[in-house]
Design a protein around this motif. Structure first.
Motif, PDB file in Angstrom:
ATOM      1  N   PRO A 189       0.952  -0.956   0.572  1.00 52.11           N
ATOM      2  CA  PRO A 189       0.061  -0.210  -0.220  1.00 52.11           C
ATOM      3  C   PRO A 189       0.816   1.200   0.070  1.00 52.11           C
ATOM      4  CG  PRO A 189      -0.932  -1.592   1.465  1.00 52.11           C
ATOM      5  CD  PRO A 189       0.364  -2.444   0.895  1.00 52.11           C
ATOM      6  N   PHE A 190       2.385   1.028   1.024  1.00 51.37           N
ATOM      7  CA  PHE A 190       3.061   2.431   1.071  1.00 51.37           C
ATOM      8  C   PHE A 190       3.135   2.897  -0.737  1.00 51.37           C
ATOM      9  CE2 PHE A 190       4.211   2.453   5.551  1.00 51.37           C
ATOM     10  CZ  PHE A 190       3.598   2.752   5.921  1.00 51.37           C
ATOM     11  N   LEU A 191       3.678   2.098  -1.294  1.00 47.88           N
ATOM     12  CA  LEU A 191       4.274   2.369  -2.826  1.00 47.88           C
ATOM     13  C   LEU A 191       3.701   1.737  -3.897  1.00 47.88           C
ATOM     14  CD1 LEU A 191       7.009  -1.056  -3.757  1.00 47.88           C
ATOM     15  CD2 LEU A 191       6.713   1.050  -3.249  1.00 47.88           C
ATOM     16  N   GLY A 192       2.027   1.456  -3.287  1.00 49.68           N
ATOM     17  CA  GLY A 192       0.606   2.143  -4.130  1.00 49.68           C
ATOM     18  C   GLY A 192       0.417   3.680  -4.116  1.00 49.68           C
ATOM     19  N   PHE A 193       0.519   4.169  -3.139  1.00 49.67           N
ATOM     20  CA  PHE A 193      -0.180   5.543  -2.846  1.00 49.67           C
ATOM     21  C   PHE A 193       0.926   6.586  -3.472  1.00 49.67           C
ATOM     22  CE2 PHE A 193       0.365   9.214  -0.424  1.00 49.67           C
ATOM     23  CZ  PHE A 193      -0.901   9.656  -0.754  1.00 49.67           C
ATOM     24  N   LEU A 194       2.335   5.852  -3.430  1.00 51.16           N
ATOM     25  CA  LEU A 194       3.689   6.564  -3.517  1.00 51.16           C
ATOM     26  C   LEU A 194       3.255   6.838  -5.373  1.00 51.16           C
ATOM     27  CD1 LEU A 194       6.704   6.374  -1.642  1.00 51.16           C
ATOM     28  CD2 LEU A 194       5.253   8.308  -1.459  1.00 51.16           C
ATOM     29  N   SER A 195       2.753   5.622  -5.753  1.00 56.09           N
ATOM     30  CA  SER A 195       2.763   6.355  -7.635  1.00 56.09           C
ATOM     31  C   SER A 195       1.148   6.802  -7.442  1.00 56.09           C
ATOM     32  CB  SER A 195       2.100   4.346  -7.895  1.00 56.09           C
ATOM     33  OG  SER A 195       1.280   4.130  -9.240  1.00 56.09           O
ATOM     34  N   GLY A 196       0.505   6.506  -7.230  1.00 49.34           N
ATOM     35  CA  GLY A 196      -0.427   7.275  -7.006  1.00 49.34           C
ATOM     36  C   GLY A 196       0.107   9.161  -6.789  1.00 49.34           C
ATOM     37  N   TRP A 197       0.504   8.799  -5.775  1.00 50.02           N
ATOM     38  CA  TRP A 197       1.231  10.738  -5.610  1.00 50.02           C
ATOM     39  C   TRP A 197       2.103  10.837  -6.994  1.00 50.02           C
ATOM     40  CZ3 TRP A 197      -0.255  14.136  -2.586  1.00 50.02           C
ATOM     41  CH2 TRP A 197       0.386  15.174  -1.672  1.00 50.02           C
ATOM     42  N   ALA A 198       2.864   9.817  -7.368  1.00 51.12           N
ATOM     43  CA  ALA A 198       3.503  10.876  -8.194  1.00 51.12           C
ATOM     44  C   ALA A 198       2.875  11.328  -9.424  1.00 51.12           C
ATOM     45  CB  ALA A 198       5.030   9.494  -8.676  1.00 51.12           C
ATOM     46  N   LEU A 199       1.938  10.652 -10.024  1.00 52.01           N
ATOM     47  CA  LEU A 199       1.202  10.725 -10.540  1.00 52.01           C
ATOM     48  C   LEU A 199       0.491  12.312 -10.467  1.00 52.01           C
ATOM     49  CD1 LEU A 199      -1.530   8.828 -12.844  1.00 52.01           C
ATOM     50  CD2 LEU A 199      -1.939  10.927 -12.036  1.00 52.01           C
TER      51      LEU A 199
END
Length: 492
Positions: free
Chosen positions: A89-99
């Motif tokens: 989930p941490f990587l998922g959030f950062l993925s969305g945050w990067a976009l």
């Protein structure tokens, strides 16, 4: 009788053709060429066609990854949901945050050239002034903000007009370039090889710019909850969109190499397409090409707004960002709070951007910073697809190559470009790129501590989804967030 506020976005609004148009508009061929050709030529010289070619191959691996993940999890957050449910989930959030960060930066990087180019058509004396360009660009941004607020159907109607005219103009000049007499350099097949790159670092720098050129096709995934038969349509539209823009990119970079000298390309900067158009068709050619770039810029502002607002909507719905961001307008079925927040932040950035220098300076720094963000979240999606389908990869050679090798190669390429580019970019670009990504750690930890269900995800596994799917199953509208555990798949 009073109606309740809708819980989700309006389903089945967009068809296959609509979604293909959105994919092409998202990559914005005319804008991407105008914004990056001078930087790409400065980085790799005559190897610009090669950089676009060798970035397209791993990029197709990422397209395959998005397509396969979209078949088992229809979510407006796209990579934000997929990465969170497969990797962490941490990587998922950062993925969305990067976009979100890349798209927010683009609000400035796209709007300022739109303002500058519009002024070059109607008031040439003001075109090089950052203040007026900012004001006109902000005006274009607000118009697109209202269009996006009006819903997906209004959005795609606007895109059909803007992108249709843009593509017609570009095709006209491709034909004109083929018939043009006189050249600065003779065509050479070595432009598609590795000989013109200045070592590995030079190749990485060119690939980072090329990644920015292709960025935007994944808007089809952010629109998946509003698309008919989206488990098939979103991935197909992205594939067609990338194919179309790849052909246009190659045609124009080759034309630029042949028709314009390297000095003219560098001096032209963001106006290089206008220079090319004026050379091919003296008089009206330059103005027509400027019109194409304006339309392309405004069109991609619209698709980028969709990407960032749908991503924020998914985050608000999952309570990984303020819940208000997940609020949908009762009449238009659009995430109006997310749209309003993005609009306010972008307008503040417009004001701040006027202190950073000329439009060209701002554009150069922004392109490289966005390239880092794009490489990061595309790479994570490639790995997520392999993990989600890990138990099906050996079912056939096709599954192994298209579901495993190619997406993993695309992910490895994106991460490699990310790391290599850190040593080549300016301190400002690196600070914007990494600083923007690091800023996401604050809301991530805050909402993790508050117990968001997103951080206790239902694992995304393609084998289970395939086993549960039935040929006659009727697709259901996803009502939960990333942790709702509804990975129904009906079309594989």
């Amino acid at each position: 009788m009073r109606t309740s506020t809708p819980k989700g976005l309006q389903p089945n609004v967009l068809g296959t053709f609509d979604t293909v148009v959105m994919a092409v508009a998202g990559s914005a061929p005319a804008y991407s060429l105008a914004a990056t050709t001078a930087f790409l030529t400065g980085a790799v010289g005559f190897a610009a066609p090669a950089a676009l070619l060798y970035c397209a191959i791993p990029m197709l691996g990422i397209v395959l990854a998005f397509s396969r993940l979209g078949r088992i999890d229809v979510n407006a957050g796209a990579g934000y949901s997929w990465v969170g449910r497969t990797l962490h989930p941490f990587l998922g959030f950062l993925s969305g945050w990067a976009l979100v960060v890349a798209a927010t930066i683009f609000m400035v990087a796209g709007s300022l050239p739109a303002g500058q180019l519009t002024l070059s058509l109607i008031a040439p004396s003001l075109a090089d002034e950052t203040g007026p360009a900012t004001a006109v660009g902000a005006g274009w941004f607000l118009v697109m903000l209202l269009v996006v607020l009006g819903g997906a159907r209004l959005t795609v109607r606007a895109q059909l007009i803007m992108t249709g005219v843009e593509l017609l103009i570009l095709l006209l000049f491709v034909l004109g370039a083929l018939m043009h007499r006189g050249s600065a350099a003779a065509f050479d097949w070595s432009w598609f090889g590795f000989g013109h790159f200045d070592g590995v670092s030079g190749f990485a720098s060119g690939a980072l710019i090329a990644a920015f050129c292709y960025w935007g096709w994944d808007v089809t995934s952010n629109l998946s909850e509003e698309t008919r038969d989206s488990r098939r349509t979103a991935g197909l539209a992205a594939l067609i969109g990338v194919g179309v823009v790849f052909l246009l990119f190659e045609a124009f970079t080759v034309s630029v190499n042949v028709i314009l000298s390297s000095g003219a390309i560098t001096a032209g900067g963001a106006h290089v397409l206008a220079l090319l158009g004026d050379t091919i068709w003296p008089g009206a050619g330059g103005r027509l090409m400027v019109l194409a770039v304006v339309l392309s810029t405004v069109a991609t502002l619209e698709t980028t707004l969709i990407q960032v607002t749908r991503s924020l909507f998914a985050m608000g719905r999952d309570r990984t960002m303020p819940a208000a961001l997940g609020t949908v307008h009762r009449r238009w079925n659009t995430p109006w709070v997310a749209i309003a927040v993005v609009g306010a932040v972008a307008l503040a950035l417009f004001v701040a951007a006027t202190t950073l220098g000329s439009v060209g300076d701002i554009l150069g720094k922004a392109v490289h910073a966005m390239g880092l963000q794009i490489a990061f979240y595309y790479g994570l999606a490639g790995v997520a697809a392999v993990v989600a389908y890990r138990r099906t990869l050996l079912a056939s050679v096709r599954d192994f190559l298209l579901g495993g090798v190619w997406p993993l190669f695309g992910a490895a390429f994106m991460f490699w470009v990310f790391v290599e580019a850190l040593g080549e970019l300016s301190d400002t670009s690196v600070a914007i790129g990494l600083g923007g990504l690091a800023a996401g750690v604050v809301p991530m930890l805050w909402y993790w501590r508050r117990g968001s269900a997103y951080y206790r995800p239902a694992r995304l596994d393609a084998a289970q989804a395939l086993a549960a799917a039935e040929p006659y199953a009727v697709p259901r509208q996803r009502r939960g967030g990333a942790g709702s555990g509804e990975p129904l798949a009906t079309d594989f």
